[in-house]
Design a protein around this motif. Sequence first.
Motif, PDB file in Angstrom:
ATOM      1  N   SER A 198       0.822  -1.206   0.000  1.00  0.00           N
ATOM      2  CA  SER A 198       0.000   0.000   0.000  1.00  0.00           C
ATOM      3  C   SER A 198       0.862   1.264   0.000  1.00  0.00           C
ATOM      4  N   ILE A 199       1.951   1.240   0.764  1.00  0.00           N
ATOM      5  CA  ILE A 199       2.837   2.408   0.802  1.00  0.00           C
ATOM      6  C   ILE A 199       3.445   2.632  -0.572  1.00  0.00           C
ATOM      7  N   ALA A 200       3.907   1.531  -1.192  1.00  0.00           N
ATOM      8  CA  ALA A 200       4.507   1.656  -2.513  1.00  0.00           C
ATOM      9  C   ALA A 200       3.502   2.257  -3.500  1.00  0.00           C
ATOM     10  N   ALA A 201       2.252   1.818  -3.406  1.00  0.00           N
ATOM     11  CA  ALA A 201       1.227   2.315  -4.314  1.00  0.00           C
ATOM     12  C   ALA A 201       0.954   3.799  -4.068  1.00  0.00           C
ATOM     13  N   LEU A 202       0.961   4.205  -2.808  1.00  0.00           N
ATOM     14  CA  LEU A 202       0.642   5.597  -2.482  1.00  0.00           C
ATOM     15  C   LEU A 202       1.683   6.568  -3.053  1.00  0.00           C
ATOM     16  N   THR A 203       2.970   6.234  -2.906  1.00  0.00           N
ATOM     17  CA  THR A 203       3.990   7.163  -3.413  1.00  0.00           C
ATOM     18  C   THR A 203       4.013   7.183  -4.945  1.00  0.00           C
ATOM     19  N   SER A 204       3.468   6.136  -5.589  1.00  0.00           N
ATOM     20  CA  SER A 204       3.328   6.169  -7.045  1.00  0.00           C
ATOM     21  C   SER A 204       2.107   6.986  -7.440  1.00  0.00           C
ATOM     22  N   ALA A 205       1.040   6.819  -6.674  1.00  0.00           N
ATOM     23  CA  ALA A 205      -0.201   7.523  -6.997  1.00  0.00           C
ATOM     24  C   ALA A 205      -0.004   9.034  -6.959  1.00  0.00           C
ATOM     25  N   ILE A 206       0.790   9.526  -6.014  1.00  0.00           N
ATOM     26  CA  ILE A 206       0.964  10.981  -5.972  1.00  0.00           C
ATOM     27  C   ILE A 206       1.659  11.472  -7.246  1.00  0.00           C
ATOM     28  N   SER A 207       2.534  10.628  -7.816  1.00  0.00           N
ATOM     29  CA  SER A 207       3.193  11.052  -9.059  1.00  0.00           C
ATOM     30  C   SER A 207       2.245  10.962 -10.254  1.00  0.00           C
ATOM     31  N   LEU A 208       1.169  10.198 -10.110  1.00  0.00           N
ATOM     32  CA  LEU A 208       0.194  10.104 -11.192  1.00  0.00           C
ATOM     33  C   LEU A 208      -0.827  11.231 -11.121  1.00  0.00           C
ATOM     34  N   LEU A 209      -1.014  11.790  -9.918  1.00  0.00           N
ATOM     35  CA  LEU A 209      -1.938  12.923  -9.786  1.00  0.00           C
ATOM     36  C   LEU A 209      -1.236  14.242 -10.118  1.00  0.00           C
ATOM     37  N   GLU A 210       0.055  14.295  -9.847  1.00  0.00           N
ATOM     38  CA  GLU A 210       0.813  15.535 -10.004  1.00  0.00           C
ATOM     39  C   GLU A 210       0.741  16.156 -11.421  1.00  0.00           C
ATOM     40  N   PRO A 211       0.825  15.374 -12.516  1.00  0.00           N
ATOM     41  CA  PRO A 211       0.748  16.009 -13.839  1.00  0.00           C
ATOM     42  C   PRO A 211      -0.553  16.790 -14.028  1.00  0.00           C
ATOM     43  N   THR A 212      -1.685  16.198 -13.664  1.00  0.00           N
ATOM     44  CA  THR A 212      -2.969  16.884 -13.802  1.00  0.00           C
ATOM     45  C   THR A 212      -2.985  18.152 -12.951  1.00  0.00           C
ATOM     46  N   VAL A 213      -2.523  18.015 -11.712  1.00  0.00           N
ATOM     47  CA  VAL A 213      -2.581  19.150 -10.792  1.00  0.00           C
ATOM     48  C   VAL A 213      -1.665  20.281 -11.258  1.00  0.00           C
ATOM     49  N   SER A 214      -0.456  19.954 -11.688  1.00  0.00           N
ATOM     50  CA  SER A 214       0.438  21.044 -12.080  1.00  0.00           C
ATOM     51  C   SER A 214      -0.092  21.723 -13.344  1.00  0.00           C
ATOM     52  N   TRP A 215      -0.767  20.947 -14.199  1.00  0.00           N
ATOM     53  CA  TRP A 215      -1.349  21.571 -15.387  1.00  0.00           C
ATOM     54  C   TRP A 215      -2.492  22.513 -15.012  1.00  0.00           C
ATOM     55  N   LEU A 216      -3.368  22.052 -14.105  1.00  0.00           N
ATOM     56  CA  LEU A 216      -4.477  22.901 -13.659  1.00  0.00           C
ATOM     57  C   LEU A 216      -3.955  24.184 -13.011  1.00  0.00           C
ATOM     58  N   GLU A 217      -2.893  24.032 -12.229  1.00  0.00           N
ATOM     59  CA  GLU A 217      -2.303  25.187 -11.556  1.00  0.00           C
ATOM     60  C   GLU A 217      -1.740  26.192 -12.545  1.00  0.00           C
ATOM     61  N   GLU A 218      -0.914  25.672 -13.457  1.00  0.00           N
ATOM     62  CA  GLU A 218      -0.164  26.587 -14.308  1.00  0.00           C
ATOM     63  C   GLU A 218      -0.974  27.124 -15.473  1.00  0.00           C
ATOM     64  N   LYS A 219      -1.805  26.278 -16.043  1.00  0.00           N
ATOM     65  CA  LYS A 219      -2.524  26.716 -17.228  1.00  0.00           C
ATOM     66  C   LYS A 219      -3.824  27.411 -16.850  1.00  0.00           C
TER      67      LYS A 219
END
Length: 557
Positions: free
Chosen positions: A322-343
């Motif tokens: 579960s821990i391994a999955a969580l630290t991967s999941a944050i990297s999968l959410l980050e692209p969407t979030v940084s795009w929403l933030e910047e664009k």
Amino acid sequence: MAGAAGSPEKTWSSRTAFILAAVGSAVGLGNIWKFPYEVGAGGGGAFVLIYLVFVFAIGLPVMIAELLVGRRGHAAPPIAAETVAAGSQRHKSWAWLGWIGVIGAFFVLSFYSVIAGFSLSYMVETLTGRLGDLTPEASVKHFTDDIGGSFAIVFGWHTLFMVLTVFIVARGIKGGLEQAVTYLMPALFVLLVGMVIYSLSVGEAGQALRFLFQPRLADLTTDNILQALGQAFFSLSLALGAIMTYGAYVPRDYSLPRSAFIIAAADTGVAILAGLAIFPLVFQYGLEANAGPGLVFITLPLAFAEMPGGVIVGGAFFLLLSIAALTSAISLLEPTVSWLEEKRGIARAKAAVWGGLAIYLVGIGSVMSFNVWSDVTFWRGTVLDNIDFITNNVMMPLGGLGIAVFVAWFMNPEAVRSEVTGISDRLYKAWLNLLGFVCPVALAAIFFSVSGADRLVLRIVDLAGYGVSDDPGERLLHATIVFIVMIMPSLLAARRRHPQLALLAFVNVVAGWQPVGWLFCLVWAHRPDLLIATRRAMGARADAPQSPGDEHSGSAG
Ligand code: TRP
């Protein structure tokens, strides 16, 4: 542009923080759930060996290129790719490389979270002793009926997992991502090493070691080979935005090749350690090594149920997963979030909540694939199967191919050289050759065969009437040759900024005039002036940008 990538908040605070976060992204369900079952199904040592070759010969070069585009563009993937393209006087439509990233990560997370939810659920069930006396039949039934079969249960754990992911990402790079990995990664490592020591000492260590490290190359099929390449890409988090987004936060003075090497080595190390934790137990308890996707969720609990202290060992194992999955999941959410933030200029916390919510809602389709919609199938299977197919079999190889070709062939060679620091000229050349020649061919091959596009391409170019082979291996070879011989002239022309010639060469592919492609290459090599004249005749704009030094410099080609 609130929270633009240029603000100091959006850089890693140290090299260690960056490496931990990237290793956290790479190490996930792919290493602990997928890798062992693929090794098990793919015949053991031979699969491991070829996997290692792919990680270092193909994955590592693409990782360096992806980090490079992220750092140089210093923004969310689509913006980064467009900026870098513009910097090399290339068309802004190269932004598609970034779009594959944002969209791909979005959809991967939608089902990744559902599987991570299974891990959370198994953790709680093991720790509370509910899996105490399991028979093989009961274990299958438990997974498919009691857990998977219940919409409420899968949905509940998917919800919890997405809430955790959003919570971390909402807190930003330093307060969220970095904080999380500084606690979670050491915990993961301690748990994993503990598991390996335990497994090797109580389980069938000898048999497991032979299984993992004694390659019987005769066992390898074309399918296994493609599987290994796809797995290498998935496990390294390549081509779907995560690494490009993390690259955007890397300060200019970190060496990309060195960082990428550490990340790839750590990721591979964890995958092998996971094998060493699982297989001694599998053999000890006489279980099936080639159980497929159920290896971790159906087979392994049988070992936990039988062994003394299985509640603790099993609980620790699913906590680790579960821990391994969580630290991967944050990297999968980050692209969407940084795009929403910047664009879109949305504040970080809001972007995380809205982005996470959208992914969560799409994920409900994957939740239902296990129960309510388990027999609603179309095209490749259930909703989950289709999303998995499009992301892993279509977007990932195409994205990887695009990144390799873009960096090796289309970026300014000086710009590329200035980003790839900390390695000798010889290593640099080796990297560029791998990236420019080996990676595109390998990725084109995997794209053709796993997406089924080989049939399509071969049918299109089959006007000459060679027929499309029924043998997948043969078809793969043909499609790859088609790519090399026929797409290359088109790429070559595009690289030299001759869109009309690129189109001409491409039409040549579609029309199946193989000899024309060859002729094109020959003339191109010896009399480029002739082709430039052709282009003029075709009405090219005389003022199209021509960068000096591009024609003969050291980029691949
Ligand atoms: N690499 C992760 C794993 O092995 C999954 C993952 C995280 C991923 N980020 C990614 C896969 C981006 C592809 C692209 O589980």
